[in-house]
Design an enzyme around this catalytic site. Structure first.
Site, PDB file in Angstrom:
ATOM      1  N   ASP A 106       0.829  -1.206   0.000  1.00  0.00           N
ATOM      2  CA  ASP A 106       0.000   0.000   0.000  1.00  0.00           C
ATOM      3  C   ASP A 106       0.864   1.257   0.000  1.00  0.00           C
ATOM      4  O   ASP A 106       1.843   1.345   0.742  1.00  0.00           O
ATOM      5  CB  ASP A 106      -0.871  -0.040   1.272  1.00  0.00           C
ATOM      6  CG  ASP A 106      -1.933   1.028   1.295  1.00  0.00           C
ATOM      7  OD1 ASP A 106      -2.775   1.027   0.394  1.00  0.00           O
ATOM      8  OD2 ASP A 106      -1.925   1.857   2.226  1.00  0.00           O
ATOM      9  N   GLU A 129       1.591  -0.659  -5.037  1.00  0.00           N
ATOM     10  CA  GLU A 129       0.681   0.421  -5.394  1.00  0.00           C
ATOM     11  C   GLU A 129       1.539   1.678  -5.324  1.00  0.00           C
ATOM     12  O   GLU A 129       1.791   2.199  -4.244  1.00  0.00           O
ATOM     13  CB  GLU A 129      -0.483   0.537  -4.393  1.00  0.00           C
ATOM     14  CG  GLU A 129      -1.442   1.637  -4.794  1.00  0.00           C
ATOM     15  CD  GLU A 129      -2.134   2.356  -3.648  1.00  0.00           C
ATOM     16  OE1 GLU A 129      -3.238   2.849  -3.847  1.00  0.00           O
ATOM     17  OE2 GLU A 129      -1.559   2.443  -2.541  1.00  0.00           O
TER      18      GLU A 129
HETATM   19  C1  GLC Z   1      -4.270   3.012  -0.683  1.00  0.00           C
HETATM   20  C2  GLC Z   1      -5.475   2.133  -0.543  1.00  0.00           C
HETATM   21  C3  GLC Z   1      -6.625   2.971  -0.103  1.00  0.00           C
HETATM   22  C4  GLC Z   1      -6.284   3.579   1.239  1.00  0.00           C
HETATM   23  C5  GLC Z   1      -4.967   4.351   1.177  1.00  0.00           C
HETATM   24  C6  GLC Z   1      -4.440   4.639   2.540  1.00  0.00           C
HETATM   25  O1  GLC Z   1      -4.403   3.924  -1.684  1.00  0.00           O
HETATM   26  O2  GLC Z   1      -5.727   1.464  -1.748  1.00  0.00           O
HETATM   27  O3  GLC Z   1      -7.821   2.263  -0.038  1.00  0.00           O
HETATM   28  O4  GLC Z   1      -7.297   4.445   1.643  1.00  0.00           O
HETATM   29  O5  GLC Z   1      -3.968   3.612   0.535  1.00  0.00           O
HETATM   30  O6  GLC Z   1      -3.971   3.476   3.140  1.00  0.00           O
END
Ligand code: GLC
Length: 560
Positions: free
Chosen positions: A223, A282
């Site tokens: 994340d 991500e």
């Molecule tokens: C990422 C996740 C999202 C979350 C954010 C903070 O973007 O996909 O759902 O709110 O991180 O952890």
């Protein structure tokens, strides 16, 4: 717990090692809160997921990625983790997680779990103690505590704003009740950012990786992978429009070079385990070149290609994005990682239903058109080399729910932005499994977000066996992808000449043709048709004869 090992132990080694599984895998994203509710409390859970694993097997995916199911007050639907080694009681137990991994492996499905390293929950023991013990606490330096500016320290330490709106700082109170330091949270105030300069933070995440690797997980979805390291001194930016995850300008909190050393250390841990354990980032970064840095051979294995998720339904734009992603991937030897929908984005059946809406709330648009384009987009994605991530419910063609009442919305960004942003609940509405019954088979106790009235008609039950349904289209596509060596493999595509609005993409033994225009386009029959995203003329012309490709339609062909 034993790692997943396909094939019998005495299977003779193949002449050339096959590519690592994740390079071509189709991964199904399970949002546990909304997939299936095992205990009837209205909230999905791990037993619910476990009970539905045969569905995923039958769908034909290779792996599942589970959004966070760790102990969490759920201020951001589980992305506020209080204890990374414990399961949130509302979602199950550690034994449920272990059982789920075991059952998935027995079915030949790999399991990827979420890892949230940028921040913790404010209820994490370290953060609680850092606040309760006040300045001087040894836990303080594991987060970013700073004195405020202004005469009384009443102003935030710098001008950074939270992705979820408002300042990225919240002021604490000292144990004696006086106003104290501020702490940094790039997301909600309930999500304080770790300070990755502190060795305890680094060590703890190494231990967390091992904890889940020891339990047999095949990989991690990392994340906010671009966020862990902040620029020295936390300098002001001087701009107020900093809230987007994705930006083309450098900021002192995203994509700092220091993150790469962290991922190199994780790679060494992953490589020390048998069974090709992997990690997918991500990482919202300014350019494909910067994304490629995260997937160098000694770092993470994959990074989501968010550019495909951002395209309009336009042949030229899609081709540009595909070429750029493949080209940059090749520079570091990584494979592409395609995605059209996820739990943070308007579902692609609705995104393609009208004009792209930018940062505006999603609109319902022309639902039939959106679904038609979405089906065509999916077949196109599944014909590309690399791996593809599907988001639960897209195989049912679920639209975004655009009319949720304000009072049921839980996205923290919705409240913090004064209801002008934060519409992520619309893609998180629980799955319909049956035509009728309470919450359409999601569970026996209702559903934490209300499902639209026509949800039953979109259910797994309603679509199973209907050859025109989106579910059967996904099943057929995934079965063909498994049977057709070459689909998903490699890192190149060849584009044949095609009329404006069409794409003709050649892969070994296989051609994918797509029409993004709103009128039929004539192409030459490239082979024998395998599958189409919308009805096409069944008469099979000889290769080289003219074929009328209907609007917003993708057709797969075999050339062998
Ligand atoms: C990422 C996740 C999202 C979350 C954010 C903070 O973007 O996909 O759902 O709110 O991180 O952890």
């Amino acid at each position: 717990m034993t790692p997943y090992a396909p094939g019998a132990p005495d299977t003779p080694a193949p002449a050339a090692a096959p590519p690592a599984w994740w390079r071509e895998a189709v991964v199904y994203q399970v949002y546990p809160r909304s997939f299936a509710d095992g205990n009837g409390d209205g909230m999905g859970d791990l037993p619910g997921v476990r009970g539905r694993l045969p569905y995923l097997k039958e769908l034909g995916v290779d792996a599942l990625w589970l959004n966070p199911f760790y102990a969490s007050p759920q201020a951001d639907a589980g992305y506020d983790v209080a204890d990374h080694r414990a399961v949130e009681p509302v979602l199950g137990t550690l034994a449920d997680a272990e059982g789920l991994i075991r059952d998935a492996h027995a079915l030949g499905l790999r399991v990827i779990v979420d890892l949230v390293p940028n921040h913790s929950s404010e209820r994490h023991e370290w953060f609680r103690r850092a606040v309760e013990e006040g300045p001087g606490s040894p836990y303080r330096d594991r987060y970013h505590f700073r004195p405020g500016k202004g005469e009384e320290g009443e102003l935030p330490p710098n001008d950074w704003t939270s992705v979820f709106a408002g300042p990225a700082w919240t002021r604490t109170r000292n144990p004696d009740g006086t106003p104290g330091d501020w702490y940094l949270h790039l997301f909600a105030p309930e999500q304080p950012d770790f300070d990755w300069d502190h060795p305890a933070v680094r060590e703890d995440f190494h231990a967390i990786l091992r904890f889940w690797l020891d339990r047999g997980v095949d990989g991690f979805r990392v994340d906010v992978a671009q966020g862990l390291v902040k620029a020295e001194g936390l300098p002001d930016i001087g701009r107020t429009d900093q809230r987007r995850m994705l930006g083309t300008e450098a900021t002192p909190y995203w994509d700092q070079d220091g993150v790469h050393e962290i991922y190199r250390s994780w790679r060494r841990i992953l490589d020390a385990y048998p069974g090709e354990r992997m990690a997918v980032a991500e990482a919202w970064v300014p350019t494909p070149e910067r994304t490629a840095l995260y997937v160098r051979p000694d770092e993470l294995h994959q990074a989501f290609d968010f550019d495909l998720m951002g395209v309009s339904w336009d042949a030229g734009e899609i081709r540009r994005v595909v070429d750029t992603s493949l080209e940059t991937g090749r520079t570091v030897g990584s494979s592409a990682t395609w995605v059209l929908s996820n739990h943070d984005t308007c579902r692609h059946a609705t995104r393609f239903a009208g004009p792209q809406t930018g940062g505006e709330p999603p609109r319902a648009g022309d639902r039939a058109l959106g679904l038609r384009r979405a089906r065509a987009a999916t077949l196109l994605m599944l014909a590309l080399p690399g791996s593809a991530y599907l988001y639960q419910g897209e195989e049912l063609g679920l639209p975004e729910v655009t009319d949720l009442p304000d009072e049921v919305r839980q996205d923290p960004s919705f409240v913090r932005s004064g209801k002008t942003d934060g519409f992520r609940d619309g893609c998180r509405v629980p799955m319909p499994w049956t035509v009728a019954g309470p919450s359409y088979g999601f569970g026996t106790g209702g559903s934490w977000l209300p499902q639209p009235e026509d949800w039953g008609q979109l259910s797994v039950e309603a679509q199973t066996g209907d050859p025109d349904s989106t579910l059967e289209l996904y099943r057929a596509a995934l079965a063909l992808r498994r049977r057709h060596p070459g689909l998903g493999a490699g890192d190149t595509v060849a584009w044949d000449d095609a009329p404006d609005g069409a794409l003709v993409l050649r892969r070994p033994g296989f051609v994918c043709t797509a029409n993004t225009a709103d009128r039929a386009l004539t192409i030459l029959v490239p082979g024998r048709p395998l599958l189409a995203s919308s009805p096409v003329e069944t008469a099979e012309g000889a290769p080289g004869t003219e074929f009328s490709l209907p609007p917003h339609t993708t057709v797969w062909w075999t050339t062998t």
